[in-house]
Design a protein around this motif. Structure first.
Motif, mmCIF file in Angstrom:
data_model
loop_
_atom_site.group_PDB
_atom_site.id
_atom_site.type_symbol
_atom_site.label_atom_id
_atom_site.label_comp_id
_atom_site.label_asym_id
_atom_site.label_seq_id
_atom_site.Cartn_x
_atom_site.Cartn_y
_atom_site.Cartn_z
ATOM 1 N N VAL A 53 27.084 -19.518 49.299
ATOM 2 C CA VAL A 53 27.519 -18.824 50.233
ATOM 3 C C VAL A 53 26.543 -17.842 50.720
ATOM 4 O O VAL A 53 26.064 -17.667 51.948
ATOM 5 N N LYS A 54 25.736 -17.226 49.679
ATOM 6 C CA LYS A 54 24.948 -16.191 49.961
ATOM 7 C C LYS A 54 23.728 -16.760 50.851
ATOM 8 O O LYS A 54 22.976 -16.114 51.768
ATOM 9 N N GLU A 55 23.117 -17.821 50.430
ATOM 10 C CA GLU A 55 22.246 -18.663 51.178
ATOM 11 C C GLU A 55 22.516 -18.931 52.451
ATOM 12 O O GLU A 55 21.649 -18.761 53.357
ATOM 13 N N LEU A 56 23.676 -19.352 52.647
ATOM 14 C CA LEU A 56 24.274 -19.640 53.977
ATOM 15 C C LEU A 56 24.328 -18.489 54.771
ATOM 16 O O LEU A 56 23.878 -18.480 56.211
ATOM 17 N N ALA A 57 24.544 -17.462 54.370
ATOM 18 C CA ALA A 57 24.674 -15.766 55.019
ATOM 19 C C ALA A 57 23.149 -15.564 55.532
ATOM 20 O O ALA A 57 23.114 -14.934 56.527
ATOM 21 N N ASN A 58 22.184 -15.990 54.520
ATOM 22 C CA ASN A 58 20.924 -15.712 55.046
ATOM 23 C C ASN A 58 20.167 -16.379 56.097
ATOM 24 O O ASN A 58 19.258 -15.903 56.651
ATOM 25 N N ASP A 59 20.834 -17.827 56.035
ATOM 26 C CA ASP A 59 20.466 -18.600 56.943
ATOM 27 C C ASP A 59 21.523 -19.407 57.338
ATOM 28 O O ASP A 59 21.514 -20.607 56.713
ATOM 29 N N PRO A 60 22.216 -19.152 58.387
ATOM 30 C CA PRO A 60 23.499 -20.131 58.919
ATOM 31 C C PRO A 60 23.215 -21.247 59.578
ATOM 32 O O PRO A 60 23.992 -21.878 60.256
ATOM 33 N N THR A 61 21.744 -21.662 59.595
ATOM 34 C CA THR A 61 21.448 -22.847 60.552
ATOM 35 C C THR A 61 22.061 -23.873 60.314
ATOM 36 O O THR A 61 22.531 -24.767 61.030
ATOM 37 N N ARG A 62 22.320 -24.162 58.865
ATOM 38 C CA ARG A 62 23.054 -25.478 58.381
ATOM 39 C C ARG A 62 24.292 -25.511 59.138
ATOM 40 O O ARG A 62 24.876 -26.660 59.475
ATOM 41 N N ILE A 63 25.160 -24.437 59.254
ATOM 42 C CA ILE A 63 26.453 -24.474 59.669
ATOM 43 C C ILE A 63 26.352 -24.534 61.142
ATOM 44 O O ILE A 63 27.140 -25.542 61.727
ATOM 45 N N ILE A 64 25.404 -23.814 61.789
ATOM 46 C CA ILE A 64 25.363 -24.102 63.069
ATOM 47 C C ILE A 64 25.274 -25.338 63.563
ATOM 48 O O ILE A 64 25.647 -25.909 64.676
ATOM 49 N N HIS A 65 24.256 -26.083 62.810
ATOM 50 C CA HIS A 65 23.915 -27.544 63.498
ATOM 51 C C HIS A 65 25.195 -28.274 62.936
ATOM 52 O O HIS A 65 25.366 -29.283 63.870
ATOM 53 N N ALA A 66 25.844 -27.982 61.924
ATOM 54 C CA ALA A 66 26.928 -28.896 61.382
ATOM 55 C C ALA A 66 28.100 -28.688 62.683
ATOM 56 O O ALA A 66 28.944 -29.766 62.768
ATOM 57 N N ILE A 67 28.311 -27.591 63.202
ATOM 58 C CA ILE A 67 29.476 -27.663 64.049
ATOM 59 C C ILE A 67 28.852 -27.833 65.720
ATOM 60 O O ILE A 67 29.621 -28.529 66.223
ATOM 61 N N GLY A 68 27.562 -27.658 65.935
ATOM 62 C CA GLY A 68 27.183 -27.924 67.288
ATOM 63 C C GLY A 68 27.963 -26.914 68.311
ATOM 64 O O GLY A 68 28.138 -25.757 68.074
ATOM 65 N N ASP A 69 28.244 -27.561 69.237
ATOM 66 C CA ASP A 69 28.700 -26.891 70.345
ATOM 67 C C ASP A 69 30.409 -27.061 70.511
ATOM 68 O O ASP A 69 30.980 -26.855 71.556
ATOM 69 N N ARG A 70 30.938 -27.606 69.506
ATOM 70 C CA ARG A 70 32.211 -28.057 69.476
ATOM 71 C C ARG A 70 33.204 -27.091 68.852
ATOM 72 O O ARG A 70 32.847 -26.168 68.322
ATOM 73 N N PRO A 71 34.780 -27.043 69.384
ATOM 74 C CA PRO A 71 35.286 -26.132 68.535
ATOM 75 C C PRO A 71 35.413 -26.194 67.026
ATOM 76 O O PRO A 71 35.353 -27.315 66.676
ATOM 77 N N SER A 72 35.440 -24.994 66.583
ATOM 78 C CA SER A 72 35.370 -24.898 65.329
ATOM 79 C C SER A 72 36.339 -24.181 64.444
ATOM 80 O O SER A 72 36.783 -23.236 64.976
ATOM 81 N N ILE A 73 36.482 -24.263 63.140
ATOM 82 C CA ILE A 73 37.431 -23.560 62.324
ATOM 83 C C ILE A 73 36.460 -23.250 60.774
ATOM 84 O O ILE A 73 35.840 -24.151 60.391
ATOM 85 N N LEU A 74 36.498 -22.150 60.307
ATOM 86 C CA LEU A 74 35.878 -21.813 58.996
ATOM 87 C C LEU A 74 37.132 -21.161 58.215
ATOM 88 O O LEU A 74 37.763 -20.528 58.702
ATOM 89 N N THR A 75 36.983 -21.740 57.140
ATOM 90 C CA THR A 75 37.948 -21.101 56.062
ATOM 91 C C THR A 75 37.103 -20.810 54.741
ATOM 92 O O THR A 75 35.927 -21.036 54.291
ATOM 93 N N ALA A 76 37.683 -19.760 53.833
ATOM 94 C CA ALA A 76 37.205 -19.450 52.713
ATOM 95 C C ALA A 76 38.014 -18.740 51.849
ATOM 96 O O ALA A 76 39.013 -17.909 52.258
ATOM 97 N N GLY A 77 38.502 -19.282 50.717
ATOM 98 C CA GLY A 77 39.353 -18.949 49.638
ATOM 99 C C GLY A 77 38.226 -18.192 48.666
ATOM 100 O O GLY A 77 38.058 -18.480 47.663
ATOM 101 N N TYR A 78 37.625 -17.054 49.240
ATOM 102 C CA TYR A 78 36.701 -16.032 48.363
ATOM 103 C C TYR A 78 37.060 -15.685 47.291
ATOM 104 O O TYR A 78 38.395 -15.562 47.147
ATOM 105 N N PRO A 79 36.203 -15.470 46.372
ATOM 106 C CA PRO A 79 36.695 -15.091 44.899
ATOM 107 C C PRO A 79 37.510 -13.958 44.652
ATOM 108 O O PRO A 79 37.542 -12.770 45.713
#
Length: 287
Positions: A53-79
């Motif tokens: 998760v820390k790598e994604l926080a430093n560079d969220p490009t991978r998330i942004i590309h996965a979502i695109g411009d479509r409606p999105s939901i993010l989930t996290a059962g963080y530690p």
């Protein structure tokens, strides 16, 4: 269908529940445990899996590309260890405390919805920070629930804190009014501290209409009424979707990857609760 990014995915409880609800399809998983990633890859072979998760926080490009411009939901059962008794409740001093990274991703990606899950101990440690970050800094409408597996007829309590948030900064004015009304009700009936004579721990306000009788009734508990089936004699009985535990001892030998399996199950969310949350979100989206 919404695009679903699942952080701290575990064995995919959120993805499974949301698929049952026909709310979303997963487009990206992230989990630091190799065994959990194997399970995710087995059941969702076409969905990419990140490791940190820390790598994604430093560079969220991978998330942004996965979502695109479509409606999105993010989930996290963080530690949960920073807030749990087993983890010694070190809070932000615990190296496993990654809410700042989760929130950084929320700020950069701006998903339409956010759903998080954690242990009950989070209510008395760290929850104020989470709610303040989402409501005051990111302009999300937030609602908290204290629900257990018993709410969906499981034979155990497994009480957990659930956080549901909607992006109102990027919503239109009509939708903003619709989601701010529950937020005002939450402020009027916040999570309350139970008296020392009961348990000495913080719990959600179970007097609300949503959570009558400590979660046994309310929106999730009503599923039991819909699962009643007629017997051949014309009477009624409740069907039970939870299979009984097998008659094995406390220690079972010879089970492959037993420790990994126990850890995965212990960290997993209850997908039936995620399904009901997903159904409610879908109803709001479709309204």
């Amino acid at each position: 269908m919404m695009e679903h990014v699942d952080l701290c995915s575990g064995i995919g409880g959120f993805a499974l529940g949301f698929e049952w609800a026909e709310l979303s399809k997963p487009v990206l998983f992230c989990d630091i445990e190799p065994w959990s990633r194997q399970i995710l890859a087995k059941h969702w072979p076409d969905v990419p899996i990140a490791e940190d998760v820390k790598e994604l926080a430093n560079d969220p490009t991978r998330i942004i590309h996965a979502i695109g411009d479509r409606p999105s939901i993010l989930t996290a059962g963080y530690p949960c260890q920073p807030f749990s008794q087993a983890g010694q409740r070190r809070g932000s001093e615990d190296d496993r405390h990654i809410w700042p990274e989760i929130f950084s991703i929320v700020q950069q990606v701006r998903p339409d919805w956010l759903v998080c899950e954690n242990v009950s101990g989070h209510i008395t440690m760290g929850l104020d920070e989470v709610l303040s970050d989402l409501a005051d800094k990111a302009n999300y409408a937030v609602q908290t629930f204290h629900l257990g597996a018993l709410a969906v007829d499981a034979p155990h309590r497994r009480m957990r804190l659930w956080i549901v948030a909607r992006n109102v900064a990027d919503a239109n004015s009509l939708n903003r009014r619709a989601v701010q009304e529950p937020q005002r009700r939450r402020k009027e009936n916040p999570i309350k501290r139970q008296s020392p004579s009961n348990s000495g721990s913080d719990v959600a306000d179970t007097q609300s209409k949503r959570l009558e009788d400590d979660g046994r009734r309310g929106e999730l508990g009503r599923e039991r009424d819909r699962r009643r089936v007629l017997t051949q004699s014309g009477g009624e009985k409740r069907s039970n979707t939870w299979k009984p535990e097998p008659p094995v001892g406390r220690v079972a030998n010879g089970i492959p990857r037993r420790v990994d399996r126990l850890k995965g199950l212990g960290n997993a969310i209850v997908p039936q609760i995620a399904m009901r949350i997903g159904q409610t979100i879908k109803a709001v989206q479709d309204a």
